[in-house]
Design a protein around this motif. Structure first.
Motif, PDB file in Angstrom:
ATOM      1  N   LYS A  48       0.781  -1.151  -0.192  1.00  0.00           N
ATOM      2  CA  LYS A  48       0.059  -0.022   0.119  1.00  0.00           C
ATOM      3  C   LYS A  48       0.858   0.997  -0.080  1.00  0.00           C
ATOM      4  O   LYS A  48       0.772   2.194  -0.669  1.00  0.00           O
ATOM      5  N   GLU A  49       1.869   1.212   0.776  1.00  0.00           N
ATOM      6  CA  GLU A  49       2.731   2.366   0.729  1.00  0.00           C
ATOM      7  C   GLU A  49       3.534   2.582  -0.358  1.00  0.00           C
ATOM      8  O   GLU A  49       3.618   3.879  -1.019  1.00  0.00           O
ATOM      9  N   LEU A  50       3.952   1.474  -1.133  1.00  0.00           N
ATOM     10  CA  LEU A  50       4.608   1.454  -2.240  1.00  0.00           C
ATOM     11  C   LEU A  50       3.827   2.119  -3.490  1.00  0.00           C
ATOM     12  O   LEU A  50       4.022   2.885  -4.183  1.00  0.00           O
ATOM     13  N   LEU A  51       2.571   1.850  -3.488  1.00  0.00           N
ATOM     14  CA  LEU A  51       1.874   2.145  -4.439  1.00  0.00           C
ATOM     15  C   LEU A  51       1.224   3.993  -4.242  1.00  0.00           C
ATOM     16  O   LEU A  51       0.941   4.623  -5.130  1.00  0.00           O
TER      17      LEU A  51
ATOM     18  N   THR B 234       4.290   5.656  -5.319  1.00  0.00           N
ATOM     19  CA  THR B 234       4.398   5.678  -6.750  1.00  0.00           C
ATOM     20  C   THR B 234       3.300   6.931  -7.387  1.00  0.00           C
ATOM     21  O   THR B 234       3.624   7.556  -8.390  1.00  0.00           O
ATOM     22  N   ALA B 235       2.220   6.881  -6.791  1.00  0.00           N
ATOM     23  CA  ALA B 235       1.137   7.642  -7.320  1.00  0.00           C
ATOM     24  C   ALA B 235       1.597   8.911  -6.998  1.00  0.00           C
ATOM     25  O   ALA B 235       1.149   9.743  -7.863  1.00  0.00           O
ATOM     26  N   VAL B 236       2.261   9.330  -6.074  1.00  0.00           N
ATOM     27  CA  VAL B 236       2.444  10.576  -5.651  1.00  0.00           C
ATOM     28  C   VAL B 236       3.731  11.211  -6.808  1.00  0.00           C
ATOM     29  O   VAL B 236       3.726  12.351  -7.199  1.00  0.00           O
TER      30      VAL B 236
END
Length: 129
Positions: A90-93, A96-98
């Motif tokens: 979840k943190e990785l996604l 990445t979105a940011v």
């Protein structure tokens, strides 16, 4: 009136001095618990021990072969990677979105400025076609 003002300022200064004295006394109490180093002999001994370790390390690395050094490097890399706190999915996604959003915004700003400056240059110097 001016004397009254000075007296109240002096009273404030006395309170500040009392607070500072209390802080210093508290610091002295904590310093008493810590060992005090006297003289430079311990530092010299430590420096001698460190220099002896450096000499030993240099000799060890001279004796170790090329492939052994490469293997040691990879072992140390794996050991360091085990210490890393890896992000959850979840943190990785989220990260990445940011990053993708930020890059898209910056791309839009730079593209808009490029277009505006190109139109401005053509307006100032005239359109040859």
């Amino acid at each position: 009136m001016a004397e009254d003002k000075r007296r109240s300022e002096d009273a404030g200064d006395d309170r500040l001095n009392d607070d500072l004295a209390d802080d210093v006394a508290a610091d002295d109490a904590t310093d008493a618990d810590e060992p005090v180093s006297r003289g430079g002999t311990a530092t010299r001994e430590r420096a001698r021990a460190e220099s002896a370790d450096e000499r030993k390390t240099r000799k060890d690395s001279d004796r170790v072969g090329f492939f052994a050094r490469i293997a040691r490097f990879f072992r140390e890399v794996v050991a360091e990677l085990r210490k890393v706190i890896w992000p959850t999915r979840k943190e990785l996604l989220t990260y990445t979105a940011v990053v993708v959003t930020f890059v898209a915004v910056m791309l839009t700003i730079v593209g808009g400025l490029d277009f505006a400056f190109a139109k401005g240059v053509l307006w100032v110097f005239g359109n040859p076609s």
